[in-house]
Design a protein around this motif. Structure first.
Motif, PDB file in Angstrom:
ATOM      1  N   ASP A   1     -33.228   2.083  31.585  1.00  0.00           N
ATOM      2  CA  ASP A   1     -33.758   3.256  30.874  1.00  0.00           C
ATOM      3  C   ASP A   1     -32.796   3.695  29.775  1.00  0.00           C
ATOM      4  OD1 ASP A   1     -35.466   3.020  33.035  1.00  0.00           O
ATOM      5  OD2 ASP A   1     -35.657   5.182  33.331  1.00  0.00           O
ATOM      6  N   GLU A   2     -31.547   3.867  30.158  1.00  0.00           N
ATOM      7  CA  GLU A   2     -30.541   4.327  29.205  1.00  0.00           C
ATOM      8  C   GLU A   2     -30.254   3.269  28.150  1.00  0.00           C
ATOM      9  OE1 GLU A   2     -26.071   6.386  29.270  1.00  0.00           O
ATOM     10  OE2 GLU A   2     -27.133   5.936  31.143  1.00  0.00           O
ATOM     11  N   MET A   3     -30.321   1.993  28.555  1.00  0.00           N
ATOM     12  CA  MET A   3     -30.105   0.905  27.595  1.00  0.00           C
ATOM     13  C   MET A   3     -31.153   0.942  26.488  1.00  0.00           C
ATOM     14  SD  MET A   3     -29.105  -2.430  29.869  1.00  0.00           S
ATOM     15  CE  MET A   3     -27.444  -2.675  30.526  1.00  0.00           C
ATOM     16  N   VAL A   4     -32.412   1.066  26.880  1.00  0.00           N
ATOM     17  CA  VAL A   4     -33.496   1.075  25.896  1.00  0.00           C
ATOM     18  C   VAL A   4     -33.415   2.325  25.025  1.00  0.00           C
ATOM     19  CG1 VAL A   4     -35.998   1.102  25.578  1.00  0.00           C
ATOM     20  CG2 VAL A   4     -34.988  -0.348  27.349  1.00  0.00           C
TER      21      VAL A   4
ATOM     22  N   GLY B   1     -30.686   3.273  17.788  1.00  0.00           N
ATOM     23  CA  GLY B   1     -30.063   2.482  16.720  1.00  0.00           C
ATOM     24  C   GLY B   1     -29.014   1.482  17.140  1.00  0.00           C
ATOM     25  N   CYS B   2     -28.771   1.317  18.433  1.00  0.00           N
ATOM     26  CA  CYS B   2     -27.773   0.346  18.886  1.00  0.00           C
ATOM     27  C   CYS B   2     -28.415  -1.040  19.037  1.00  0.00           C
ATOM     28  CB  CYS B   2     -27.173   0.776  20.234  1.00  0.00           C
ATOM     29  SG  CYS B   2     -26.092   2.213  20.113  1.00  0.00           S
ATOM     30  N   ASP B   3     -27.724  -2.044  18.552  1.00  0.00           N
ATOM     31  CA  ASP B   3     -28.212  -3.417  18.672  1.00  0.00           C
ATOM     32  C   ASP B   3     -27.690  -4.121  19.914  1.00  0.00           C
ATOM     33  OD1 ASP B   3     -29.793  -4.218  16.164  1.00  0.00           O
ATOM     34  OD2 ASP B   3     -28.058  -3.197  15.312  1.00  0.00           O
ATOM     35  N   VAL B   4     -26.562  -3.647  20.449  1.00  0.00           N
ATOM     36  CA  VAL B   4     -25.974  -4.219  21.664  1.00  0.00           C
ATOM     37  C   VAL B   4     -25.639  -3.081  22.612  1.00  0.00           C
ATOM     38  CG1 VAL B   4     -24.115  -5.616  22.636  1.00  0.00           C
ATOM     39  CG2 VAL B   4     -24.953  -6.112  20.330  1.00  0.00           C
ATOM     40  N   VAL B   5     -26.100  -3.196  23.849  1.00  0.00           N
ATOM     41  CA  VAL B   5     -25.775  -2.193  24.863  1.00  0.00           C
ATOM     42  C   VAL B   5     -25.227  -2.939  26.078  1.00  0.00           C
ATOM     43  CG1 VAL B   5     -26.560  -0.270  26.268  1.00  0.00           C
ATOM     44  CG2 VAL B   5     -27.660  -0.725  24.054  1.00  0.00           C
TER      45      VAL B   5
ATOM     46  N   TYR C   1     -22.791   2.166  35.337  1.00  0.00           N
ATOM     47  CA  TYR C   1     -23.631   2.207  36.536  1.00  0.00           C
ATOM     48  C   TYR C   1     -22.835   1.757  37.752  1.00  0.00           C
ATOM     49  CZ  TYR C   1     -23.862  -2.880  36.158  1.00  0.00           C
ATOM     50  OH  TYR C   1     -23.531  -4.216  36.102  1.00  0.00           O
ATOM     51  N   GLU C   2     -23.337   2.100  38.928  1.00  0.00           N
ATOM     52  CA  GLU C   2     -22.746   1.664  40.185  1.00  0.00           C
ATOM     53  C   GLU C   2     -23.390   0.343  40.610  1.00  0.00           C
ATOM     54  OE1 GLU C   2     -20.313   2.881  42.038  1.00  0.00           O
ATOM     55  OE2 GLU C   2     -19.913   4.649  40.781  1.00  0.00           O
ATOM     56  N   ARG C   3     -22.594  -0.599  41.033  1.00  0.00           N
ATOM     57  CA  ARG C   3     -23.125  -1.895  41.471  1.00  0.00           C
ATOM     58  C   ARG C   3     -23.345  -1.873  42.976  1.00  0.00           C
ATOM     59  NH1 ARG C   3     -21.470  -7.937  41.138  1.00  0.00           N
ATOM     60  NH2 ARG C   3     -23.148  -8.814  39.887  1.00  0.00           N
TER      61      ARG C   3
END
Length: 323
Positions: free
Chosen positions: A114-117, A123-127, A203-205
């Motif tokens: 969610d946060e990545m998208v 405007g970010c191309d890499v997350v 994030y927590e793994r």
């Protein structure tokens, strides 16, 4: 602004135990992103079968036949995680605006997409998906992983600390990544070289859902060696510096031996001689070994062999082109 088409790329190797458990979770997250209006309705989930010897490919084929959300490609043989991941990223360029790569085992927090998208829409191309802690790891795993990232950094390889291969890449990053032709892949170090605006999501793994890890210490060491030799020449420079130091010490030793001999205080002895010979011999062998690693990499690169070969798809080439 039109909704971007998302492709979630998931490399799989002998994941027959995990896949039936995690695939519904990936679909649920994709549907959640669609319901929020973040991604287009024609977004997909692409599984990459890395020459599995179990029923992984059969499961992927079955899911694809039952649900058009799932797609799958199968490599002609096992090529390793990095090559399988690259195969999926290069494949999805034909039908997506943005990709998110994630492992199949369910350890990475799927909801972080969610946060990545959102970052992509801003405007970010890499997350980069970055672990906020390693509390769930064993002491050995935690220590070895930390040593891995510190080693990469000390060797001059640009990486994101505690980031593996959970990341979002825009279409233009994928297009630029396609211009990197090296055979010895280390995507964690290659992606930062592409550039463009980037950010990180923490994030927590979790524990692995089922099955066992396919990244033991031997593979981690191989990955580290691949990363260093494909992205850094610092080991060769260190060997050169060490050579100068040893040569200087040897020169001092020769002067000392001459002075002692002139003074008539020299004593014949084998211990010092053996020690010196072993030391110099060890340094030479180490240097030859490191240079040999680079020569081997050059040899493999010069062949220009394909990094992966796709043996099967759950969809035809025409459908891929239309998308």
């Amino acid at each position: 602004m039109n909704k971007p088409t998302l492709c979630i790329v998931i490399p799989c190797y002998n994941e027959e135990e995990v896949l039936p458990l995690t695939a519904p979770r990936f679909k649920e997250e994709l549907e959640h992103l669609q319901s929020l209006g973040y991604v287009a309705d024609d977004s997909h989930i692409l599984f990459v079968n890395d020459g599995s010897s179990d029923a992984t490919w059969s499961i992927i084929q079955s899911m694809s036949a039952q649900d058009g959300t799932f797609r799958g490609i199968s490599l002609s043989r096992n090529r390793g995680h990095q090559n399988a991941l690259l195969a999926g990223l290069m494949e999805c360029r034909a039908f997506c605006d943005v990709s998110i790569s994630i492992d199949c085992d369910g350890q990475d927090d799927i909801s972080a997409m969610d946060e990545m998208v959102r970052a992509y829409l801003d405007g970010c191309d890499v997350v980069y998906g970055v672990r906020s802690s390693r509390e769930t790891d064993t002491f050995f795993k935690r220590t070895s992983a930390q040593a891995f990232y510190k080693l990469m950094s000390s060797m001059g390889v640009e990486t994101v600390y505690n980031h593996a291969d959970y990341r979002l890449l825009s279409r233009r990053v994928l297009d630029e990544l396609a211009n990197f032709k090296e055979v010895n892949l280390f995507l964690r170090g290659m992606v930062p070289l592409v550039g463009f605006k980037s950010t990180s999501v923490y994030y927590e793994r979790h524990e692995r859902v089922a099955g066992h890890s396919h990244y033991p210490l031997s593979k981690m060491l191989a990955l580290a060696m691949n990363g260093i030799t494909s992205l850094s020449v610092k080991p060769i420079r260190l060997i050169t510096a060490l050579g100068f130091i040893v040569s200087f010490i040897s020169f001092i030793g020769v002067i000392w031996a001459i002075v002692v001999s002139i003074m008539g205080n020299s004593v014949a002895g084998w211990a010092s001689m053996v020690s010196i010979v072993c030391f110099i011999g060890g340094i030479q062998l180490l240097g030859i070994g490191i240079v040999g690693e680079y020569v081997g990499r050059i040899y493999l690169e010069s062949k220009h062999r394909p990094r992966f070969i796709i043996g099967e798809r759950t969809y035809d080439e025409g459908e891929r082109a239309e998308d």
